[in-house]
Design a protein around this motif. Structure first.
Motif, PDB file in Angstrom:
ATOM      1  N   LEU A 112      33.318  31.564  43.527  1.00 50.44           N
ATOM      2  CA  LEU A 112      34.029  31.514  42.251  1.00 50.44           C
ATOM      3  C   LEU A 112      35.524  31.354  42.507  1.00 50.44           C
ATOM      4  N   VAL A 135      32.906  27.173  39.438  1.00 50.26           N
ATOM      5  CA  VAL A 135      31.840  27.841  40.182  1.00 50.26           C
ATOM      6  C   VAL A 135      31.170  26.806  41.075  1.00 50.26           C
ATOM      7  N   LEU A 147      28.989  35.327  33.559  1.00 51.39           N
ATOM      8  CA  LEU A 147      28.477  34.071  34.089  1.00 51.39           C
ATOM      9  C   LEU A 147      26.950  34.072  34.163  1.00 51.39           C
ATOM     10  N   TRP A 181      31.090  41.173  42.859  1.00 48.53           N
ATOM     11  CA  TRP A 181      31.761  40.052  43.506  1.00 48.53           C
ATOM     12  C   TRP A 181      32.572  40.556  44.693  1.00 48.53           C
ATOM     13  N   TYR A 195      38.270  31.402  34.579  1.00 49.73           N
ATOM     14  CA  TYR A 195      37.451  30.647  35.527  1.00 49.73           C
ATOM     15  C   TYR A 195      38.016  29.253  35.776  1.00 49.73           C
ATOM     16  N   HIS A 251      39.038  31.519  40.619  1.00 45.71           N
ATOM     17  CA  HIS A 251      39.405  32.188  39.370  1.00 45.71           C
ATOM     18  C   HIS A 251      40.872  32.595  39.380  1.00 45.71           C
TER      19      HIS A 251
END
Length: 420
Positions: free
Chosen positions: A190, A174, A110, A208, A171, A192
């Motif tokens: 995020l 975002v 990303l 993350w 994804y 996902h």
């Protein structure tokens, strides 16, 4: 007799900067193309991050040459911008807010990019998510192992994806709390796979943080989120209409329910919208797929990648609900009055049309947000148009839609321009 013409290129730099600060965004970028001195002045103006008077969303899409093109419904103007590498056509677009795009490159990592300033920031790589590892196949190509069950205590065999294909499946969206130019004050949330789980970073983090069921009432199924700067909370929305606020400002995430499960109805795309008058709305969008008698127009360079040029998909119906947090539920409404919505992979926007006379009141400007179709129909015609809540019909975006053969990868997205 020789007529003297003013040498506009010879204007003092400070005078050029003064003039360009008064231009709206389309004219500023047209001025960029005049000559070298004007291009330098435009770059200076963008660098100091001046405010923008027309803060209404533009549709960003890829032109034939691969440049980023923006169309402004509030002014009717179209203009192009230059993005830093990688090229726009090689990116997937998975979010936008505060003038910044969230993009995924061909390695499925990303990047946040501001198309107007050219600023770009890398987020932690995809392998910094809790359930993804990389490896090289026998031919030396980058691949990913994805633990897709969501249960690390009882793992199944991982699913393998080629590097550039993972982004199509991984994804959902975002969402960012503020402009990334503010550094660690910016929080990136995020949504996902597997099944709409949540992870976040503060800019500058190298991994993350996965938000687990220890924090959440339920572990997965999230499809949209927004950030409310008034209370400093993210609001996340599940596929079944459930909602909760999420505080990511402290040492550990904190969440609580405000809307329980509504309907076990997973088909509609669901958006959360914060209105100018302070209400939270849920917007549910249903799509219909039809077979056309004539094929859709497809650019030659991607025609071989289109599965079915006769397949046309479009928004069939939109339902509006006011979130009644005190009653723990939703109240169906039929109108947003003198306001317009902008819906898609962007963070949803609601604007008063009195401030933007060219925008249509009581309408939703829609772009595609059906992420499942991104996996299988990467280059097919996208769902773009204006939904009229009064007549419950979808209209064309206008002349720009009929004259431009949309290059449908990456999928067009709404972006509110910002030089900050």
């Amino acid at each position: 007799m020789t007529t003297a013409f003013p040498d506009w290129a010879g204007l003092p730099p400070e005078m050029l900067a003064t003039v360009m600060q008064s231009l709206d965004i389309p004219d500023l970028f047209r001025a960029d193309a005049v000559c070298a001195s004007w291009r330098a002045a435009c770059a200076d103006v963008r660098r100091v991050r001046i405010p923008i008077s027309d803060a209404s969303p533009c549709l960003l899409y890829s032109a034939r040459a691969g440049a980023a093109t923006l169309y402004s419904p509030s002014s009717g103007a179209t203009f192009r911008v230059r993005l830093p590498d990688p090229p726009l056509r090689s990116r997937s677009l998975v979010g936008s807010a505060h003038g910044w795009l969230a993009t995924a490159d061909e390695a499925s990592n990303l990047l946040l990019v501001n198309p107007l300033t050219g600023a770009q920031l890398a987020l932690p790589p995809v392998t910094a998510l809790y359930h993804i590892e990389s490896f090289l196949d026998h031919g030396g190509s980058l691949m990913y192992n994805v633990q897709d069950s969501g249960d690390l205590d009882d793992p199944e065999d991982p699913v393998q994806y080629p590097a550039q294909e993972l982004r199509l499946f991984l994804y959902h969206k975002v969402v960012i709390s503020c402009s990334p130019s503010k550094g660690r004050d910016c929080i990136v949330l995020l949504l996902h796979q597997p099944d709409g789980q949540l992870s976040f970073v503060h800019l500058g983090d190298d991994r993350w943080t996965h938000i687990t069921e220890d924090t959440l009432t339920w572990e997965s199924g999230y499809r949209d989120a927004l950030y409310n700067k008034e209370d400093g909370l993210f609001y996340v929305l599940s596929f079944d209409g459930s909602m909760l606020p999420l505080d990511l400002s402290g040492p550990s995430p904190v969440a609580r329910d405000i809307v329980p499960r509504q309907l076990p109805w997973a088909d509609p795309v669901k958006d959360i919208v914060l209105t100018p008058w302070g209400d939270l709305l849920q917007v549910w969008r249903l799509k219909e797929i039809k077979q056309s008698s004539t094929p859709v127009e497809v650019p030659v360079e991607v025609s071989h990648e289109v599965d079915d040029p006769y397949k046309v998909s479009f928004t069939r119906e939109i339902f509006l609900y006011k979130v009644a947090t005190d009653k723990q539920g939703l109240i169906k409404i039929g109108s947003i009055g003198d306001h317009a919505l902008f819906l898609g992979f962007n963070s949803a926007v609601c604007l008063p049309t009195n401030d933007f006379p060219m925008l249509k009141a009581d309408c939703a400007y829609v772009s595609d947000a059906f992420d499942k179709e991104m996996c299988n129909d990467k280059h097919n015609l996208r769902d773009i148009g204006i939904w009229d809540f009064k007549s419950n019909t979808l209209h064309s975006l206008g002349e720009v839609q009929s004259l431009n053969p949309w290059l449908n990868w990456p999928s067009p997205i709404w972006l509110t321009p910002s030089l900050r």
